[in-house]
Design a protein around this motif. Structure first.
Motif, PDB file in Angstrom:
ATOM      1  N   ALA A  63       0.846  -1.744  43.633  1.00 21.76           N
ATOM      2  CA  ALA A  63       1.115  -2.920  42.809  1.00 21.76           C
ATOM      3  C   ALA A  63       0.203  -4.050  43.238  1.00 21.76           C
ATOM      4  CB  ALA A  63       2.572  -3.339  42.948  1.00 21.76           C
ATOM      5  N   ARG A  64      -0.289  -4.810  42.267  1.00 19.87           N
ATOM      6  CA  ARG A  64      -1.113  -5.983  42.574  1.00 19.87           C
ATOM      7  C   ARG A  64      -1.059  -6.938  41.383  1.00 19.87           C
ATOM      8  NH1 ARG A  64      -2.279  -1.380  40.632  1.00 19.87           N
ATOM      9  NH2 ARG A  64      -3.791  -0.559  42.094  1.00 19.87           N
ATOM     10  N   ASN A  65      -1.311  -8.220  41.703  1.00 22.22           N
ATOM     11  CA  ASN A  65      -1.337  -9.222  40.629  1.00 22.22           C
ATOM     12  C   ASN A  65      -2.650  -9.180  39.872  1.00 22.22           C
ATOM     13  OD1 ASN A  65       0.961 -11.345  40.592  1.00 22.22           O
ATOM     14  ND2 ASN A  65       0.588 -10.999  42.768  1.00 22.22           N
ATOM     15  N   VAL A  66      -2.582  -9.406  38.577  1.00 21.73           N
ATOM     16  CA  VAL A  66      -3.762  -9.726  37.776  1.00 21.73           C
ATOM     17  C   VAL A  66      -3.333 -10.844  36.821  1.00 21.73           C
ATOM     18  CG1 VAL A  66      -4.733  -7.372  37.879  1.00 21.73           C
ATOM     19  CG2 VAL A  66      -3.348  -8.071  35.916  1.00 21.73           C
ATOM     20  N   TYR A  79      -8.383  -7.963  32.771  1.00 27.68           N
ATOM     21  CA  TYR A  79      -9.781  -7.580  33.031  1.00 27.68           C
ATOM     22  C   TYR A  79      -9.986  -7.282  34.499  1.00 27.68           C
ATOM     23  CZ  TYR A  79     -10.659  -8.644  28.250  1.00 27.68           C
ATOM     24  OH  TYR A  79     -10.618  -8.599  26.885  1.00 27.68           O
ATOM     25  N   THR A  80     -10.838  -6.283  34.762  1.00 29.89           N
ATOM     26  CA  THR A  80     -11.019  -5.843  36.141  1.00 29.89           C
ATOM     27  C   THR A  80     -12.276  -4.998  36.257  1.00 29.89           C
ATOM     28  OG1 THR A  80      -9.809  -4.920  38.025  1.00 29.89           O
ATOM     29  CG2 THR A  80      -9.647  -3.698  35.943  1.00 29.89           C
ATOM     30  N   ASN A  81     -12.457  -4.429  37.446  1.00 29.77           N
ATOM     31  CA  ASN A  81     -13.602  -3.556  37.710  1.00 29.77           C
ATOM     32  C   ASN A  81     -13.196  -2.120  37.377  1.00 29.77           C
ATOM     33  OD1 ASN A  81     -15.371  -1.779  39.258  1.00 29.77           O
ATOM     34  ND2 ASN A  81     -16.178  -3.653  40.170  1.00 29.77           N
ATOM     35  N   ALA A  85      -9.856   0.703  42.605  1.00 29.15           N
ATOM     36  CA  ALA A  85      -8.764   1.643  42.862  1.00 29.15           C
ATOM     37  C   ALA A  85      -7.805   1.683  41.664  1.00 29.15           C
ATOM     38  CB  ALA A  85      -8.023   1.235  44.134  1.00 29.15           C
ATOM     39  N   LYS A  86      -7.464   0.513  41.151  1.00 31.78           N
ATOM     40  CA  LYS A  86      -6.507   0.499  40.033  1.00 31.78           C
ATOM     41  C   LYS A  86      -7.065   1.235  38.820  1.00 31.78           C
ATOM     42  CE  LYS A  86      -6.800  -4.091  39.585  1.00 31.78           C
ATOM     43  NZ  LYS A  86      -8.163  -4.153  40.192  1.00 31.78           N
ATOM     44  N   ALA A  87      -8.400   1.077  38.607  1.00 33.99           N
ATOM     45  CA  ALA A  87      -9.024   1.748  37.462  1.00 33.99           C
ATOM     46  C   ALA A  87      -8.953   3.270  37.645  1.00 33.99           C
ATOM     47  CB  ALA A  87     -10.462   1.283  37.308  1.00 33.99           C
ATOM     48  N   GLN A 143     -15.504  -3.752  43.804  1.00 25.12           N
ATOM     49  CA  GLN A 143     -14.074  -3.961  44.047  1.00 25.12           C
ATOM     50  C   GLN A 143     -13.390  -2.709  44.597  1.00 25.12           C
ATOM     51  OE1 GLN A 143     -11.197  -4.708  40.732  1.00 25.12           O
ATOM     52  NE2 GLN A 143     -10.952  -6.712  41.667  1.00 25.12           N
ATOM     53  N   SER A 144     -12.614  -2.876  45.641  1.00 24.66           N
ATOM     54  CA  SER A 144     -11.821  -1.850  46.338  1.00 24.66           C
ATOM     55  C   SER A 144     -12.646  -0.995  47.301  1.00 24.66           C
ATOM     56  CB  SER A 144     -11.050  -0.920  45.388  1.00 24.66           C
ATOM     57  OG  SER A 144     -10.468  -1.600  44.321  1.00 24.66           O
ATOM     58  N   ASP A 145     -13.986  -1.136  47.313  1.00 26.29           N
ATOM     59  CA  ASP A 145     -14.803  -0.386  48.276  1.00 26.29           C
ATOM     60  C   ASP A 145     -14.757  -1.056  49.649  1.00 26.29           C
ATOM     61  OD1 ASP A 145     -15.556   1.394  46.375  1.00 26.29           O
ATOM     62  OD2 ASP A 145     -17.694   0.850  46.361  1.00 26.29           O
TER      63      ASP A 145
HETATM   64  C1  LIG Z   1      -2.789 -14.477  41.092  1.00 25.13           C
HETATM   65  C2  LIG Z   1      -3.782 -13.358  41.180  1.00 25.13           C
HETATM   66  C3  LIG Z   1      -4.517 -13.026  40.052  1.00 25.13           C
HETATM   67  C4  LIG Z   1      -5.439 -11.970  40.086  1.00 25.13           C
HETATM   68  N1  LIG Z   1      -6.105 -11.631  38.947  1.00 25.13           N
HETATM   69  C5  LIG Z   1      -6.916 -10.551  38.944  1.00 25.13           C
HETATM   70  C6  LIG Z   1      -7.503 -10.101  37.727  1.00 25.13           C
HETATM   71  O1  LIG Z   1      -7.286 -10.674  36.637  1.00 25.13           O
HETATM   72  N2  LIG Z   1      -8.314  -9.006  37.787  1.00 25.13           N
HETATM   73  C7  LIG Z   1      -8.551  -8.338  38.961  1.00 25.13           C
HETATM   74  O2  LIG Z   1      -9.298  -7.344  38.950  1.00 25.13           O
HETATM   75  N3  LIG Z   1      -7.981  -8.733  40.119  1.00 25.13           N
HETATM   76  C8  LIG Z   1      -7.171  -9.813  40.143  1.00 25.13           C
HETATM   77  N4  LIG Z   1      -6.565 -10.216  41.311  1.00 25.13           N
HETATM   78  C9  LIG Z   1      -6.837  -9.427  42.555  1.00 25.13           C
HETATM   79  C10 LIG Z   1      -5.964  -8.162  42.542  1.00 25.13           C
HETATM   80  O3  LIG Z   1      -4.633  -8.490  42.933  1.00 25.13           O
HETATM   81  C11 LIG Z   1      -6.500  -7.047  43.447  1.00 25.13           C
HETATM   82  O4  LIG Z   1      -6.701  -7.546  44.763  1.00 25.13           O
HETATM   83  C12 LIG Z   1      -7.827  -6.471  42.955  1.00 25.13           C
HETATM   84  O5  LIG Z   1      -7.840  -6.324  41.546  1.00 25.13           O
HETATM   85  C13 LIG Z   1      -8.110  -5.103  43.597  1.00 25.13           C
HETATM   86  O6  LIG Z   1      -7.049  -4.223  43.308  1.00 25.13           O
HETATM   87  P1  LIG Z   1      -7.213  -2.637  43.437  1.00 25.13           P
HETATM   88  O7  LIG Z   1      -7.985  -2.381  44.715  1.00 25.13           O
HETATM   89  O8  LIG Z   1      -5.816  -2.089  43.486  1.00 25.13           O
HETATM   90  O9  LIG Z   1      -7.974  -2.143  42.234  1.00 25.13           O
HETATM   91  C14 LIG Z   1      -5.648 -11.259  41.303  1.00 25.13           C
HETATM   92  C15 LIG Z   1      -4.895 -11.603  42.438  1.00 25.13           C
HETATM   93  C16 LIG Z   1      -3.983 -12.632  42.370  1.00 25.13           C
HETATM   94  C17 LIG Z   1      -3.181 -12.973  43.597  1.00 25.13           C
END
Ligand SMILES: Cc1cc2nc3c(=O)[nH]c(=O)nc-3n(C[C@H](O)[C@H](O)[C@H](O)COP(=O)(O)O)c2cc1C
Length: 215
Positions: A63-66, A79-81, A85-87, A143-145
């Motif tokens: 779980a993580r915030n986006v 939006y993300t990479n 990892a999440k992708a 991201q995540s590397d």
């Molecule tokens: C408030 C907040 C907003 C975030 N928004 C995004 C986002 O929109 N996109 C994103 O890729 N990561 C965002 N992040 C970072 C992610 O929580 C996370 O660290 C990152 O996406 C890598 O996650 P993964 O390794 O599970 O893929 C945000 C973090 C916080 C605390």
């Protein structure tokens, strides 16, 4: 244990509202919008932040915030990479859970849905609207590397900035949106004595059923 004492001091009484079926809109996206507007009006900090939960191939949840960047009848886009990892988790199991925590107004919204990539055109349009620093960061961060030290990222940022000097930063092919198309919503309103209100919308044979569940 002092830590334990601090936690018990945090006990909250939830008493700001009730949830009646007749107050709920038939369309859960419109209901989400109404609650989002209410959270905004009540100065909830970052009401557009949502936790995205995914499952990896070993069955471990992550779980993580986006930040949610688009909400309409198709679902909830962020939006993300695409190499994060999440992708990887979303590409192997295209299902996710979303959680909005609007704690100052004693509310949370849980969503479960299926996940698809946002179209390249839509991702381009959103990327173009981002601040230049964020655009450069998207290119620079794997991201995540693993990275050896912060200087690695700083060097990558400098290289990308130089590459795009004097021109617009185009969207990296490895960066874009995902959209979660909901099949379930749960609207939770805190109530006194932990007798919270929970109303769940479930998509069944072409329409939303609304049902009450126990706290
Ligand atoms: C408030 C907040 C907003 C975030 N928004 C995004 C986002 O929109 N996109 C994103 O890729 N990561 C965002 N992040 C970072 C992610 O929580 C996370 O660290 C990152 O996406 C890598 O996650 P993964 O390794 O599970 O893929 C945000 C973090 C916080 C605390």
């Amino acid at each position: 244990m002092s830590n334990y004492d601090a936690l018990s001091d945090l006990r909250m009484e939830y008493d700001v509202g009730t949830l009646r079926r007749e107050d709920m809109l038939d369309d859960p996206v419109a209901q989400w919008q109404a609650w989002f507007d209410h959270a905004m009006a009540n100065d909830v900090y970052e009401p557009n932040a949502m936790v995205v939960a995914t499952v990896d191939e070993g069955g471990w949840p992550h779980a993580r915030n986006v930040l949610v960047k688009g909400v309409d009848e198709r679902g909830f886009a962020f939006y993300t990479n695409y190499e994060s990892a999440k992708a990887a988790e979303l590409e192997s199991a295209a299902k996710a859970s979303l959680l909005f925590s609007w704690l100052p107004v004693h509310r949370q919204v849980r969503i479960v849905g299926t996940v698809t990539r946002v179209s390249a055109e839509e991702s381009d349009a959103y990327f173009a609207s981002r601040p230049r620093g964020s655009q450069i960061g998207a290119w620079a961060s794997p991201q995540s590397d693993l990275i050896a030290e912060p200087a690695v990222l700083e060097r990558a940022v400098a290289e990308v900035a130089q590459r795009f000097e004097g021109q617009d930063v185009t969207r990296p092919p490895f960066w874009g949106g995902y959209r979660v198309a909901p099949v379930m919503f749960e609207f939770w309103q805190g109530r006194p004595s932990r007798l919270h209100d929970r109303l769940r919308y479930v998509w069944r044979s072409g329409s939303w059923d609304i049902e009450r569940i126990a706290p």
